[in-house]
Write an enzyme that holds these catalytic residues in place. Sequence first.
Site, PDB file in Angstrom:
ATOM      1  N   ASP A  11      13.144 -16.171  35.476  1.00  0.00           N
ATOM      2  CA  ASP A  11      14.244 -15.569  34.727  1.00  0.00           C
ATOM      3  C   ASP A  11      15.563 -16.292  35.004  1.00  0.00           C
ATOM      4  O   ASP A  11      16.375 -16.489  34.098  1.00  0.00           O
ATOM      5  CB  ASP A  11      14.358 -14.072  35.021  1.00  0.00           C
ATOM      6  CG  ASP A  11      14.437 -13.744  36.499  1.00  0.00           C
ATOM      7  OD1 ASP A  11      14.022 -14.573  37.336  1.00  0.00           O
ATOM      8  OD2 ASP A  11      14.904 -12.634  36.848  1.00  0.00           O
ATOM      9  N   TYR A  12      15.768 -16.711  36.244  1.00  0.00           N
ATOM     10  CA  TYR A  12      16.973 -17.475  36.592  1.00  0.00           C
ATOM     11  C   TYR A  12      17.011 -18.793  35.819  1.00  0.00           C
ATOM     12  O   TYR A  12      18.036 -19.144  35.219  1.00  0.00           O
ATOM     13  CB  TYR A  12      16.985 -17.725  38.099  1.00  0.00           C
ATOM     14  CG  TYR A  12      18.126 -18.581  38.595  1.00  0.00           C
ATOM     15  CD1 TYR A  12      19.383 -18.037  38.819  1.00  0.00           C
ATOM     16  CD2 TYR A  12      17.940 -19.941  38.867  1.00  0.00           C
ATOM     17  CE1 TYR A  12      20.436 -18.816  39.289  1.00  0.00           C
ATOM     18  CE2 TYR A  12      18.984 -20.727  39.341  1.00  0.00           C
ATOM     19  CZ  TYR A  12      20.226 -20.161  39.545  1.00  0.00           C
ATOM     20  OH  TYR A  12      21.255 -20.935  40.011  1.00  0.00           O
ATOM     21  N   SER A  13      15.889 -19.524  35.820  1.00  0.00           N
ATOM     22  CA  SER A  13      15.843 -20.802  35.107  1.00  0.00           C
ATOM     23  C   SER A  13      16.088 -20.611  33.620  1.00  0.00           C
ATOM     24  O   SER A  13      16.794 -21.403  32.986  1.00  0.00           O
ATOM     25  CB  SER A  13      14.483 -21.477  35.333  1.00  0.00           C
ATOM     26  OG  SER A  13      14.266 -21.756  36.698  1.00  0.00           O
ATOM     27  N   SER A  16      17.804 -18.228  32.223  1.00  0.00           N
ATOM     28  CA  SER A  16      19.218 -17.910  32.002  1.00  0.00           C
ATOM     29  C   SER A  16      20.080 -19.155  32.123  1.00  0.00           C
ATOM     30  O   SER A  16      21.063 -19.311  31.389  1.00  0.00           O
ATOM     31  CB  SER A  16      19.686 -16.831  32.986  1.00  0.00           C
ATOM     32  OG  SER A  16      19.785 -17.333  34.314  1.00  0.00           O
TER      33      SER A  16
END
Length: 264
Positions: free
Chosen positions: A168-170, A172
Site C-alpha cells: 500500500d505504501y508503494s 501511494s
Amino acid sequence: MDPAPKSWGRNYIGSGRLRGKVTLVTGGDSGIGRAVAIAFAKEGADVAIAYLEETEDAARTREAIEREGRRCEAVRCDIAEEGACQDLVGRTLRTLGHLDILVDNAAEQHPCQSIAEISAEQLQCTFATNIFAMFFLVKVALPHLQHGARVINTTFVTAYRGSPHLLDYSASKGAIVSFTRPLSLSLAKKGILVNGVAPGPIWTPLIPSTFLEEKVERFGADVPLGRPRQPDEVAPCFVFLASDAASYMSGQIFHPNGGEVING
C-alpha cells in the site's frame, strides 16, 4: 535512534538562495522533513512545519531553524483531514505572511507480509496521509501561490521498483509520481513549478519504528553505494528545486537513491 539521523551539518553555510521565501514542510519534525526545513532556513527562508504527535522533535526542529535567525511556525495536525490542511495553511499565512514553497513530505508505512494482511482501514489511512493530503494542501494553498512558487512532493524509490512488504505504501508513492506530473501541467500557465524527489533508503525514524531489528541492522546495504543515505544528503535536492536554479524545471522527479538505476 543510534546513530542519530543527520539533519544538516553545522558547518554548512547557506548562500541566500531562498532569502525572503516562506515554505511549508509537512512531516518537518524529523527525518527528511527536518533536514529540508533546516536547509531552507540556512538558505534564508522562514519555515512552517506540520507534525502529527512528536512535539519534542518538532520543538528541536523549530530551535534549529530559529538558531539560523529565521522564523518558524510548528503546527500539530493530522494532514489526512482536509479541515486540518485548511487550518495549517491558514496559520502559516497568519504567522509568516505569505507562502512560496509547499513541500508535501509527510508519510506513513505499515509493513505486511501479504496483501491479505492489509485491512481496509490501513489502506485508507496510508492513502489519506500519503496522497490525499497532497490534494488537500495544494488545493487550499493554490490561491496564495504566486508566479514562481514551488510545490515539491516526496515520493520514494518503491514507486518504481516496488516492495513486496510495502504494497500500500508503494502504491501511494506511485500515486504521488502520477499526481506530480499532471499537476505540473495544470499549474504551468500560472508559473508554479511542481517537481518531486524519490529517495532510496534513508536513515529516518520511520525505519526502526516500522521494521524488525534484523532488517534495521542491514537497512540500505543492498544499494550500489552500500549504505543508507542520511537526511542531509537528500535535502539539497529540495533546496535546488526550490531555488532560482530550477526555474526551467517542472514535472520532474529527482532520484537520490544510492545508485539504483530506475525508470522515471
